[in-house]
Motif scaffolding. Structure first.
Motif, PDB file in Angstrom:
ATOM      1  N   PRO A   1      -1.710  -2.679   9.235  1.00  0.00           N
ATOM      2  CA  PRO A   1      -2.062  -1.232   8.648  1.00  0.00           C
ATOM      3  C   PRO A   1      -1.510  -1.431   6.956  1.00  0.00           C
ATOM      4  CG  PRO A   1      -0.731  -0.979  10.613  1.00  0.00           C
ATOM      5  CD  PRO A   1      -0.651  -2.399  10.482  1.00  0.00           C
ATOM      6  N   LEU A   2      -0.928  -2.213   6.710  1.00  0.00           N
ATOM      7  CA  LEU A   2      -0.562  -2.211   5.079  1.00  0.00           C
ATOM      8  C   LEU A   2      -1.879  -2.655   4.284  1.00  0.00           C
ATOM      9  CD1 LEU A   2       2.749  -4.350   5.081  1.00  0.00           C
ATOM     10  CD2 LEU A   2       2.561  -1.916   4.844  1.00  0.00           C
TER      11      LEU A   2
ATOM     12  N   SER B   1       7.477  -4.543   7.555  1.00  0.00           N
ATOM     13  CA  SER B   1       6.245  -3.442   7.749  1.00  0.00           C
ATOM     14  C   SER B   1       6.772  -2.166   7.224  1.00  0.00           C
ATOM     15  CB  SER B   1       5.887  -3.235   9.087  1.00  0.00           C
ATOM     16  OG  SER B   1       4.643  -2.393   9.105  1.00  0.00           O
ATOM     17  N   ALA B   2       8.052  -1.668   7.619  1.00  0.00           N
ATOM     18  CA  ALA B   2       8.710  -0.206   7.435  1.00  0.00           C
ATOM     19  C   ALA B   2       9.031  -0.377   6.229  1.00  0.00           C
ATOM     20  CB  ALA B   2       9.814  -0.227   8.348  1.00  0.00           C
ATOM     21  N   ASP B   3       9.551  -1.244   5.374  1.00  0.00           N
ATOM     22  CA  ASP B   3       9.966  -1.274   4.183  1.00  0.00           C
ATOM     23  C   ASP B   3       8.766  -1.093   3.054  1.00  0.00           C
ATOM     24  OD1 ASP B   3      12.714  -1.383   4.669  1.00  0.00           O
ATOM     25  OD2 ASP B   3      12.951  -3.694   4.207  1.00  0.00           O
ATOM     26  N   ALA B   4       7.734  -2.035   3.403  1.00  0.00           N
ATOM     27  CA  ALA B   4       6.525  -1.878   2.740  1.00  0.00           C
ATOM     28  C   ALA B   4       5.999  -0.777   2.426  1.00  0.00           C
ATOM     29  CB  ALA B   4       5.499  -2.876   3.016  1.00  0.00           C
TER      30      ALA B   4
ATOM     31  N   PRO C   1      12.476  -5.379  -0.410  1.00  0.00           N
ATOM     32  CA  PRO C   1      13.457  -5.871  -1.596  1.00  0.00           C
ATOM     33  C   PRO C   1      12.659  -6.459  -2.515  1.00  0.00           C
ATOM     34  CG  PRO C   1      14.154  -6.236   0.792  1.00  0.00           C
ATOM     35  CD  PRO C   1      12.737  -5.677   0.799  1.00  0.00           C
ATOM     36  N   ASP C   2      13.304  -6.822  -3.657  1.00  0.00           N
ATOM     37  CA  ASP C   2      12.681  -7.522  -4.955  1.00  0.00           C
ATOM     38  C   ASP C   2      12.221  -9.120  -4.557  1.00  0.00           C
ATOM     39  OD1 ASP C   2      13.600  -5.788  -7.006  1.00  0.00           O
ATOM     40  OD2 ASP C   2      15.276  -5.697  -6.007  1.00  0.00           O
ATOM     41  N   VAL C   3      13.185  -9.639  -3.662  1.00  0.00           N
ATOM     42  CA  VAL C   3      12.696 -11.024  -3.369  1.00  0.00           C
ATOM     43  C   VAL C   3      13.137 -11.056  -1.706  1.00  0.00           C
ATOM     44  CG1 VAL C   3      13.482 -13.563  -3.534  1.00  0.00           C
ATOM     45  CG2 VAL C   3      13.901 -11.779  -5.461  1.00  0.00           C
TER      46      VAL C   3
END
Length: 431
Positions: free
Chosen positions: A19-20, A89-92, A98-100
């Motif tokens: 879905p992203l 997926s949830a973080d995106a 995160p940065d890296v």
């Protein structure tokens, strides 16, 4: 950590990331690809199930980076293997990526398409020559331009075989199969001589097996799958013969890499892929097998063995791109990859590292023998699994392969159906 061939094969689910694709249209998602500027500020670094075994290494790595770049602070977070794709997926989706980020090619693909993975060809192209060409290209995504993660550690491995089972079947235990024809002939021989009690293989063919056999996996522009060509049907037909003769383990249709490993460990099957890590397990858990262990090269029709690759991605929307790119490169530079490789049986992706004596000189042990052979093969190894081949596609192929082996469809029909399903899923990825 995905270190052995078997654990590498059990890639994390990428389908939940699909879905992203609605979040962006590629590139860097509106964020600048410019990573020039002073290396400073706070960044987060996420790894994939590494804290338990390598906490001192990563804490030292972070401290070294912060010392090199005063004014930086790296917050290291580690996520468990299970649910890793769900977490990304949830973080995106929530804007908290995160940065890296430690990724595999299949995990970075939807992020790149969503504009969340920084194009390193633009932002860090000056580092490209530091890495093996095949490793740098492992995080390129068909349909987009660019490279979306620094290559990190690689792995590959040999085929292990049980000399005792070969000997009992009247085969030369010091002459393992080197070609597919020899493999299939030996497998049928072992099944015949044991009355079907000993299978040679415990896994059905996967996408990488078709690749090693020389089957084209996708069309040239990466818009559709092509493993249903005559050579693909030929390979699946060979596996059907093995299955009927019980030369392929009857439980292969539902086997996992772990269950296949146990079959080999208990001497129920004669051959199984693995890595140098497995030798220690054999010695500890199955001394009789270890005494009779044979080691041979991966069988391939292409001249290129399969490799697994991990990467380090930079968040395209990071507010500290110079620091994030600098740290991702720091983690994956030659010195730190070599340091990490000496702690665990993985291989660096940096150019020239595999020529180090650690990867070229024998000391008489089986562990070193496997390491040296694997390092040599990695110089021109290929990641056969297409970057866009999602977990859903793996399931579709596996189901159709099972139908062919059970005689419910012909090999050609099964692969035609699998390609049709995978192409549908591929189109959904691009929506």
């Amino acid at each position: 950590m995905r270190m052995s061939r078997r654990t590498f094969a059990a890639a994390a689910v990428a389908a939940v990331l699909l879905p992203l694709s609605a979040c962006g249209s590629g590139g860097d998602g509106g964020g600048s690809s410019d990573a020039s500027g002073k290396v400073e500020g706070d960044i987060t670094f996420q790894t994939w199930n590494l804290r338990a075994n390598f906490k001192p290494y990563f804490e030292g790595l972070v401290a070294e980076f912060e010392k090199k770049y005063p004014g930086t602070h790296v917050k290291w977070i580690d996520q468990p293997a299970e649910g890793y794709a769900d977490k990304i997926s949830a973080d995106a989706a929530g804007g908290t990526l995160p940065d890296v980020v430690n990724v595999s090619p299949d995990l970075v693909a939807p992020l790149a398409r969503a504009g969340l993975a920084l194009d390193l060809d633009k932002a860090a192209g000056r580092y490209k020559g530091e890495y093996l060409e095949g490793a740098w290209g492992a995080h390129r995504i068909p349909g987009t331009s660019g490279t979306y993660a620094f290559p990190w550690y690689l792995n590959t491995g040999p085929l292990f075989y049980n000399k005792s089972l070969f000997r009992k079947a009247g085969l030369d235990p010091d002459a393992p199969p080197k070609t597919y024809d020899q493999l299939f002939a030996d497998a049928l021989r072992i099944a015949e001589r044991t009355g079907g009690k000993v299978a040679t293989l415990a896994n059905v063919p996967t996408i990488e097996d078709f690749g090693r056999y020389g089957v084209p996996l996708m069309n040239q522009d990466g818009t559709g799958f092509a493993f249903n060509d005559p050579k693909g049907a030929e390979l699946l037909g060979k596996y059907k013969q093995l299955y009927d003769a019980k030369a392929l383990d009857p439980q292969a249709l539902t086997a996992t890499p772990e269950s296949s490993g146990k079959k080999f460990l208990t001497e129920a099957v004669a051959m199984n892929p693995g890595s140098a890590l497995d030798l220690g397990n054999f010695k500890k858990q199955a001394p009789n097998l270890y005494r009779n262990i044979g080691i041979t090269d991966q069988i391939t029709s292409t001249g290129h063995v399969n490799m697994y690759v991990m990467g380090v991605m930079v968040n395209a929307q990071s507010k500290r791109k110079p620091a994030a790119v600098a740290f991702a490169h720091f983690v994956t530079d030659a010195a730190h990859q070599m340091s990490f490789a000496k702690q665990v049986a993985i291989f660096p992706s940096t150019a020239g590292s595999l020529d180090d004596p650690y990867f070229t000189q024998q000391d008489g042990t089986d562990e070193t023998r496997v390491r040296v052979a694997a390092a040599k093969s990695l110089k021109n190894a290929v990641n056969y699994t297409p970057v866009l081949f999602s977990e859903q596609m793996k399931t579709a192929l596996r189901n159709e392969v099972a139908r062919a082996l059970q005689g419910k469809e012909s090999p050609q029909e099964a692969l035609d159906n699998a390609v049709k399903q995978c192409d549908t899923l591929l189109r959904q990825q691009g929506q």
